[in-house]
Motif scaffolding. Sequence first.
Motif, PDB file in Angstrom:
ATOM      1  N   LEU A  22      56.700  -2.333  72.317  1.00 37.43           N
ATOM      2  CA  LEU A  22      57.104  -3.433  73.620  1.00 37.43           C
ATOM      3  C   LEU A  22      56.247  -4.670  73.322  1.00 37.43           C
ATOM      4  O   LEU A  22      55.350  -4.729  72.614  1.00 37.43           O
ATOM      5  CB  LEU A  22      56.631  -2.702  74.887  1.00 37.43           C
ATOM      6  CG  LEU A  22      57.571  -1.664  75.454  1.00 37.43           C
ATOM      7  CD1 LEU A  22      56.492  -0.898  76.384  1.00 37.43           C
ATOM      8  CD2 LEU A  22      58.786  -1.904  76.034  1.00 37.43           C
ATOM      9  N   TYR A  23      56.517  -5.809  74.025  1.00 32.98           N
ATOM     10  CA  TYR A  23      55.773  -6.894  74.006  1.00 32.98           C
ATOM     11  C   TYR A  23      56.014  -7.780  75.410  1.00 32.98           C
ATOM     12  O   TYR A  23      56.889  -7.651  76.056  1.00 32.98           O
ATOM     13  CB  TYR A  23      55.982  -7.933  72.837  1.00 32.98           C
ATOM     14  CG  TYR A  23      57.426  -8.671  72.932  1.00 32.98           C
ATOM     15  CD1 TYR A  23      57.595  -9.827  73.655  1.00 32.98           C
ATOM     16  CD2 TYR A  23      58.558  -8.121  72.284  1.00 32.98           C
ATOM     17  CE1 TYR A  23      58.892 -10.389  73.532  1.00 32.98           C
ATOM     18  CE2 TYR A  23      59.857  -8.544  72.516  1.00 32.98           C
ATOM     19  CZ  TYR A  23      59.858  -9.819  73.133  1.00 32.98           C
ATOM     20  OH  TYR A  23      61.289 -10.380  73.180  1.00 32.98           O
ATOM     21  N   LEU A  35      54.559 -11.536  71.488  1.00 31.42           N
ATOM     22  CA  LEU A  35      55.503 -11.152  70.393  1.00 31.42           C
ATOM     23  C   LEU A  35      54.715 -11.448  69.030  1.00 31.42           C
ATOM     24  O   LEU A  35      54.694 -10.552  68.093  1.00 31.42           O
ATOM     25  CB  LEU A  35      56.850 -11.892  70.363  1.00 31.42           C
ATOM     26  CG  LEU A  35      57.952 -11.609  69.296  1.00 31.42           C
ATOM     27  CD1 LEU A  35      58.102 -10.120  69.031  1.00 31.42           C
ATOM     28  CD2 LEU A  35      59.095 -12.357  69.355  1.00 31.42           C
ATOM     29  N   MET A  53      61.459  -4.401  72.573  1.00 34.60           N
ATOM     30  CA  MET A  53      61.943  -5.326  73.800  1.00 34.60           C
ATOM     31  C   MET A  53      60.940  -5.968  74.534  1.00 34.60           C
ATOM     32  O   MET A  53      59.703  -5.728  74.408  1.00 34.60           O
ATOM     33  CB  MET A  53      62.888  -4.311  74.577  1.00 34.60           C
ATOM     34  CG  MET A  53      61.936  -3.360  75.225  1.00 34.60           C
ATOM     35  SD  MET A  53      62.843  -2.415  76.487  1.00 34.60           S
ATOM     36  CE  MET A  53      63.327  -3.692  77.626  1.00 34.60           C
ATOM     37  N   SER A  54      61.280  -6.961  75.510  1.00 35.89           N
ATOM     38  CA  SER A  54      60.321  -7.762  76.118  1.00 35.89           C
ATOM     39  C   SER A  54      60.344  -7.044  77.464  1.00 35.89           C
ATOM     40  O   SER A  54      61.241  -6.403  77.969  1.00 35.89           O
ATOM     41  CB  SER A  54      60.794  -9.111  76.396  1.00 35.89           C
ATOM     42  OG  SER A  54      60.180  -9.807  77.588  1.00 35.89           O
ATOM     43  N   THR A  55      58.962  -6.782  77.921  1.00 39.66           N
ATOM     44  CA  THR A  55      58.746  -6.056  79.026  1.00 39.66           C
ATOM     45  C   THR A  55      59.427  -6.790  80.403  1.00 39.66           C
ATOM     46  O   THR A  55      59.572  -6.186  81.528  1.00 39.66           O
ATOM     47  CB  THR A  55      57.093  -5.785  79.286  1.00 39.66           C
ATOM     48  OG1 THR A  55      56.506  -7.176  79.524  1.00 39.66           O
ATOM     49  CG2 THR A  55      56.484  -5.007  78.238  1.00 39.66           C
ATOM     50  N   GLY A  65      65.570 -10.624  81.011  1.00 37.80           N
ATOM     51  CA  GLY A  65      64.593  -9.732  79.984  1.00 37.80           C
ATOM     52  C   GLY A  65      65.570  -9.391  78.761  1.00 37.80           C
ATOM     53  O   GLY A  65      65.011  -9.636  77.494  1.00 37.80           O
ATOM     54  N   ASN A  66      66.752  -9.095  79.055  1.00 40.71           N
ATOM     55  CA  ASN A  66      67.664  -8.729  77.921  1.00 40.71           C
ATOM     56  C   ASN A  66      68.082 -10.196  77.217  1.00 40.71           C
ATOM     57  O   ASN A  66      68.030  -9.936  75.989  1.00 40.71           O
ATOM     58  CB  ASN A  66      68.998  -8.245  78.380  1.00 40.71           C
ATOM     59  CG  ASN A  66      68.551  -6.925  78.972  1.00 40.71           C
ATOM     60  OD1 ASN A  66      67.857  -6.045  78.358  1.00 40.71           O
ATOM     61  ND2 ASN A  66      69.552  -6.207  79.771  1.00 40.71           N
ATOM     62  N   THR A  69      64.842 -10.996  75.089  1.00 39.05           N
ATOM     63  CA  THR A  69      64.645 -10.211  74.006  1.00 39.05           C
ATOM     64  C   THR A  69      65.678 -10.400  72.991  1.00 39.05           C
ATOM     65  O   THR A  69      65.177 -10.665  71.652  1.00 39.05           O
ATOM     66  CB  THR A  69      65.050  -8.551  74.119  1.00 39.05           C
ATOM     67  OG1 THR A  69      63.893  -8.407  75.238  1.00 39.05           O
ATOM     68  CG2 THR A  69      64.784  -7.893  73.012  1.00 39.05           C
ATOM     69  N   GLU A  72      64.540 -13.856  71.292  1.00 40.65           N
ATOM     70  CA  GLU A  72      63.246 -13.953  70.803  1.00 40.65           C
ATOM     71  C   GLU A  72      63.190 -13.203  69.424  1.00 40.65           C
ATOM     72  O   GLU A  72      62.522 -13.552  68.394  1.00 40.65           O
ATOM     73  CB  GLU A  72      62.191 -13.408  71.523  1.00 40.65           C
ATOM     74  CG  GLU A  72      61.867 -14.595  72.706  1.00 40.65           C
ATOM     75  CD  GLU A  72      61.102 -13.880  73.914  1.00 40.65           C
ATOM     76  OE1 GLU A  72      60.960 -14.586  75.073  1.00 40.65           O
ATOM     77  OE2 GLU A  72      61.084 -12.674  74.031  1.00 40.65           O
ATOM     78  N   LEU A  73      64.031 -12.056  69.189  1.00 41.91           N
ATOM     79  CA  LEU A  73      63.904 -11.244  68.182  1.00 41.91           C
ATOM     80  C   LEU A  73      64.951 -11.908  67.142  1.00 41.91           C
ATOM     81  O   LEU A  73      65.023 -11.232  66.120  1.00 41.91           O
ATOM     82  CB  LEU A  73      64.347  -9.828  68.393  1.00 41.91           C
ATOM     83  CG  LEU A  73      63.307  -9.257  69.635  1.00 41.91           C
ATOM     84  CD1 LEU A  73      63.439  -7.721  69.458  1.00 41.91           C
ATOM     85  CD2 LEU A  73      61.925  -9.471  69.165  1.00 41.91           C
ATOM     86  N   PRO A  81      66.710  -5.565  68.751  1.00 39.24           N
ATOM     87  CA  PRO A  81      66.339  -5.877  70.018  1.00 39.24           C
ATOM     88  C   PRO A  81      67.033  -4.383  70.867  1.00 39.24           C
ATOM     89  O   PRO A  81      67.861  -3.912  70.347  1.00 39.24           O
ATOM     90  CB  PRO A  81      67.189  -6.892  70.594  1.00 39.24           C
ATOM     91  CG  PRO A  81      68.269  -7.193  69.317  1.00 39.24           C
ATOM     92  CD  PRO A  81      67.525  -6.694  68.246  1.00 39.24           C
TER      93      PRO A  81
END
Length: 247
Positions: A22-23, A35, A53-55, A65-66, A69, A72-73, A81
């Motif tokens: 997580l980050y 991240l 995944m992002s918290t 959030g999705n 994620t 950012e990834l 992700p």
Amino acid sequence: MSTYDWLRTTPEEHIGWDVDVLYGPWPRHHADIGLAEVRARLARSPVSRALAMSTRGALFDDAAGNMATVKELADCPELLPVGTVDLRDALAVEKRLDALDADGVRFLRLFTEEQDVGPDFPGYRHVVGQAVARGLVLLHDGDPRRYGPVLAGRGADVVFLDVHSYHLADFLLLARGEPGFRATTRLFSAPDAIERVVETVGARHLVFGSRTPFMDISPQTLRLRYAGIGAAERAAIAGGNVEELLG
């Protein structure tokens, strides 16, 4: 070969896939580890790749959030992700899962404890049904003794993230009839827990998950290093079983 700050690792500690990363902010842990810092921690460890995944998706807004994620990834080749949904708003699940499917996300993480959702809740059962029908792999928190019976008989691929040594016998009874049930080794405090799983149901029912950045990776890789199992079983737990899920 990767090294920790304080310890040189061995090939027996190499981890192909970590399924529990997580980050972002997590108030209960009084942490806001971004991240970049999470990637740096993984780079100093024997972990090659991870599901992350992002918290934000778990704690604040699943749709935002999705999207965060996935975005950012996109430039993080070592991270794949993971999506999530808000189990308290099960009526929106189809839209969320459609968006994840469009982004090629294969793993769905369920936060039953953070969202206070039980296995007997209609919304939970609806989300699980939708996810399994779409062939998503569930990364599932909570006690497998509560959620496992609801997930059984569906042909589901489920990674239980919180299987403790105290839950192990019940998990093994479930896994005997469920080839898609897997546990992470994170909470295996008993000295022979990994061996018991391998001997009872086989190494395919275990994967590595560290809960980075909230737990240290090194004790977990050392546990796998010293487990009394063969090289093939160790390789499966360290990454081969996740590769099978991705295949």
